[in-house]
Structures are given as C-alpha cells and as structure tokens.
Design a protein around this motif. Structure first.
Motif, PDB file in Angstrom:
ATOM      1  N   VAL A 177       7.887  -3.545  11.268  1.00  0.00           N
ATOM      2  CA  VAL A 177       7.614  -4.973  11.444  1.00  0.00           C
ATOM      3  C   VAL A 177       7.046  -5.458  10.131  1.00  0.00           C
ATOM      4  O   VAL A 177       5.848  -5.494   9.930  1.00  0.00           O
ATOM      5  N   ASP A 178       7.928  -5.764   9.224  1.00  0.00           N
ATOM      6  CA  ASP A 178       7.457  -5.981   7.869  1.00  0.00           C
ATOM      7  C   ASP A 178       8.447  -6.861   7.123  1.00  0.00           C
ATOM      8  O   ASP A 178       9.590  -6.488   6.927  1.00  0.00           O
ATOM      9  N   PRO A 179       7.991  -8.020   6.716  1.00  0.00           N
ATOM     10  CA  PRO A 179       8.909  -8.937   6.047  1.00  0.00           C
ATOM     11  C   PRO A 179       9.437  -8.366   4.735  1.00  0.00           C
ATOM     12  O   PRO A 179      10.510  -8.737   4.276  1.00  0.00           O
ATOM     13  N   ALA A 188       0.819  -1.213   0.000  1.00  0.00           N
ATOM     14  CA  ALA A 188       0.000   0.000   0.000  1.00  0.00           C
ATOM     15  C   ALA A 188       0.855   1.266   0.000  1.00  0.00           C
ATOM     16  O   ALA A 188       0.381   2.346  -0.371  1.00  0.00           O
ATOM     17  N   GLY A 189       2.097   1.117   0.419  1.00  0.00           N
ATOM     18  CA  GLY A 189       2.996   2.277   0.461  1.00  0.00           C
ATOM     19  C   GLY A 189       3.365   2.691   1.876  1.00  0.00           C
ATOM     20  O   GLY A 189       3.835   3.800   2.095  1.00  0.00           O
ATOM     21  N   LYS A 190       3.182   1.781   2.833  1.00  0.00           N
ATOM     22  CA  LYS A 190       3.458   2.107   4.237  1.00  0.00           C
ATOM     23  C   LYS A 190       4.915   2.488   4.461  1.00  0.00           C
ATOM     24  O   LYS A 190       5.207   3.486   5.115  1.00  0.00           O
ATOM     25  N   SER A 191       5.824   1.686   3.896  1.00  0.00           N
ATOM     26  CA  SER A 191       7.252   1.963   4.122  1.00  0.00           C
ATOM     27  C   SER A 191       7.661   3.282   3.479  1.00  0.00           C
ATOM     28  O   SER A 191       8.425   4.057   4.060  1.00  0.00           O
ATOM     29  N   THR A 192       7.135   3.522   2.290  1.00  0.00           N
ATOM     30  CA  THR A 192       7.455   4.775   1.600  1.00  0.00           C
ATOM     31  C   THR A 192       6.964   5.959   2.426  1.00  0.00           C
ATOM     32  O   THR A 192       7.689   6.932   2.643  1.00  0.00           O
ATOM     33  N   LEU A 193       5.727   5.861   2.891  1.00  0.00           N
ATOM     34  CA  LEU A 193       5.155   6.932   3.711  1.00  0.00           C
ATOM     35  C   LEU A 193       5.917   7.101   5.012  1.00  0.00           C
ATOM     36  O   LEU A 193       6.228   8.223   5.424  1.00  0.00           O
TER      37      LEU A 193
END
Ligand SMILES: Nc1nc2c(ncn2[C@@H]2O[C@H](COP(=O)(O)OP(=O)(O)O)[C@@H](O)[C@H]2O)c(=O)[nH]1
Ligand SMILES: [Mg+2]
Length: 323
Positions: free
Chosen positions: A93-95, A68-73
């Motif tokens: 916390v993200d593989p 969804a773009g969580k890391s980018t955000l």
C-alpha cells in the motif's frame, strides 16, 4: 440503496473464482483482489466466502517513513521466504511502490525476482482510497489468507492515521527506520513506536546507523518505564540493497510469531484486528447513511441542527435493513 443480503446474480461468478482460487489458480486470486479493492456488493460476498477459510496466515506489517527501504526489504524478504518453501503474499500500500510506478530499475527487478521465486505481489495505490483503505486492506489480506498464502506481508508508508492503523492490525508489526536521530523521533511522533513489535534500522551501510540504534534503544527504555509493552521490541540492522541482515530479520519475525503463539497473544491480535474491521465497516455504513439522510433533508431550517440529527439517529436505530 444496496440490497442486503447481496443479490444472487453476482454470486455465481464469485463462487467459481473462489473455487478456482482454492485450487491454486492465481489469476482467480488476482481477480478476487480486484473486486475486493473496488468495494461494494462483490467485496461483501467475497468477505463472506473467505472469512471461514481464513485465519491461518501470519500477517506481517512493514511500515516506516517513505524511502526508508520498506519495498526493498519486503521484496527481499518475500523472495527469501518463497525460496525456502513458503508461499508469501505482499500487499504494498504505497504510492511510490515499484509496481505503481516511480521506481528505479533495481527496485522493480527485486519485485520481479520475488514474483519469479513464487511470491504473490500486489500493489494498491493509496490515491482515491483514503478511508477506503481501511475497508479494502483487511479484505485483501483475507483473500490471501483464505487461499493459502503465508505469511501475508502488508507494506504501508508510516504516515497518515489510516496507513498506520492498517499496519498496526498485523500480527507482527515491523517498523523500519534509517540512520539518524531524526528518524527515530519522526517514528515516535507518527505513533510508530507504540505499535512496533520489532525495529529495523535499514541502510546500515550508511554512517549513523549505530547512533540510530542507540536512539531507538533509549526510546524503548523510556516507553518500557511507562510500561505498556509486553515484550521489548528487538532491533535488527539491515542493508536491504545488499541483503545484509535479512536472515536476522527473518529470525526476529519468526521469533515474534512464536512468542505470540506461546504466550497466547495471537487470539488477542486477531480479535483486535477483527474489531478494527467491524469498526471500519460500521463507520462506513454510518457515514453512507448520514450522507444520504442529509442529501434528502428538506431545506427547512426551522428545526435546530441537533434535533434533526437526533431524529435521524433515532430513525437509523429503528431500521432493520441496511443500505
Ligand atoms: N544505501 C542504501 N540504500 C538503500 C537501502 N535500502 C534501500 N535503499 C534505497 O533507498 C531507496 C528507497 O527504497 P524503498 O525500498 O523504495 O523505500 P520505501 O519507500 O520505504 O519502500 C531506494 O533507492 C533503495 O534502493 C540500504 O540498505 N542502503
Ligand atoms: Mg515502498
């Protein structure tokens, strides 16, 4: 059987790490995080040491479907905060996090830029963690909190009960969706709608973003009719890759923080988080106890399983030392 309270030999190393971390030494913070992530006695000593120091940071949970773009955000937000006089920490916390591999170059660069700006970014792989996640994450957040990182951002993928629980224990829960009706429906199914304090419709550069917004508005309307929510979650549109909408997101997060403070909701959140952690620890202790008890059972099947279980439970309640 582990000793409680923990034996003194581990104390001195941890004490000096805590001391150096208090003076702002990030390598000591990193080592403490590693020890907490590993669990066991050290993690417990660190929990004792950091608990009195913690409680000042605004904890932000960012969750949503993979991609969804969580890391980018998160990286952009962390960088932005670091550049405006904050000291943010990120626990990803993200593989599929850029830090645990599998990331395209742009994502990795974004994380590095946030680090260079002064954010502390830490990533943990979920593999091999399962239930351990519920124990490790609160402890790691407490380490950040204790040593002055504020806000503390937890990024978790919004699938799986543990991940959703971990995110929902934040002060401010941000749910990220992308364009398309499907996403809002999925978010609803995963229980993300109930926990959202605010929504981000990311990838607003793509067609359908406005439809996604409308779908969300509808779902929020419905949930408000049945009516548990105290505050209607705001919806922010972003294009994370271009940094668009980032200011609006920052503002919405900070408004929610203000709301918590003004409406006296902060202590409620904190107590919910505290109870959730007590619960995770208790469940862990009980499951360890039952594993051990069952391993030690003689293979005598004359007694009924429920009577054996009852006896074991009674036995547990009489124990005054924990293993
Ligand atoms: N077009 C577009 N792509 C985006 C946007 N935000 C993120 N992406 C891309 O979507 C992919 C997944 O992003 P990531 O941040 O890793 O998602 P996560 O799994 O939710 O953490 C990456 O290739 C990003 O570059 C956006 O706003 N617009
Ligand atoms: Mg990610």
């Amino acid at each position: 059987m582990r000793q409680w309270p923990p034996v003194a030999s581990e104390d001195s190393t941890i004490n000096s790490l805590v001391e150096r971390a208090s003076e702002g030494d990030r390598r000591s913070v990193a080592r403490l995080l590693t020890l907490v992530e590993r669990g066991g006695v050290s993690a417990e000593i660190i929990a004792e040491a950091t608990h009195p120091l913690a409680g000042k940071s605004h904890v932000i949970g960012i969750t949503g479907a993979p991609g969804a773009g969580k890391s980018t955000l998160t990286a952009s937000l962390a960088r932005d905060l670091a550049e405006s006089d904050h000291t943010p920490a990120v626990l990803a916390v993200d593989p599929s996090s850029p830090l645990t591999g599998g990331a395209i170059l742009g994502d990795r660069v974004r994380m590095e830029e946030a680090t260079e700006a002064g954010a502390f970014i830490r990533s943990m792989a979920t593999r091999g963690h399962a239930g351990g996640l519920a124990l490790a994450v609160p402890g790691m957040v407490r380490v950040f909190d204790a040593f002055g990182f504020n806000p503390v951002i937890i990024e978790t993928v919004g699938v799986g009960q543990v991940e959703v629980d971990v995110a929902s224990a934040a002060d401010t829960v941000v749910v990220v969706v992308t364009s398309g009706w499907g996403d809002a429906v999925q978010a609803n199914k995963a229980g993300l709608l109930e926990i959202a304090d605010l929504f981000v419709v990311n990838k607003a550069d793509r067609p359908g973003a406005n439809d996604a917004r409308r779908d969300l508005e509808l779902m929020i309307d419905l949930s408000q009719v049945t009516g548990q929510a105290v505050r209607r979650p705001e919806i922010v549109m972003t294009t994370a890759t271009e940094g668009k909408g980032l200011n609006e997101l920052k503002e919405a997060v900070s408004e929610h923080h203000q709301f918590l403070i003004q409406e006296d909701q902060m202590s409620l959140r904190r107590s919910k988080r505290w109870k959730a952690e007590v619960r995770s620890r208790l469940e862990y202790l009980l499951s360890e106890f039952s594993k051990e008890s069952i391993d030690n059972l003689e293979e005598n099947q004359e007694s009924s399983p429920s009577s054996v279980a009852n006896d074991l439970a009674k036995n547990l309640l009489k124990k005054d030392e924990l293993g």
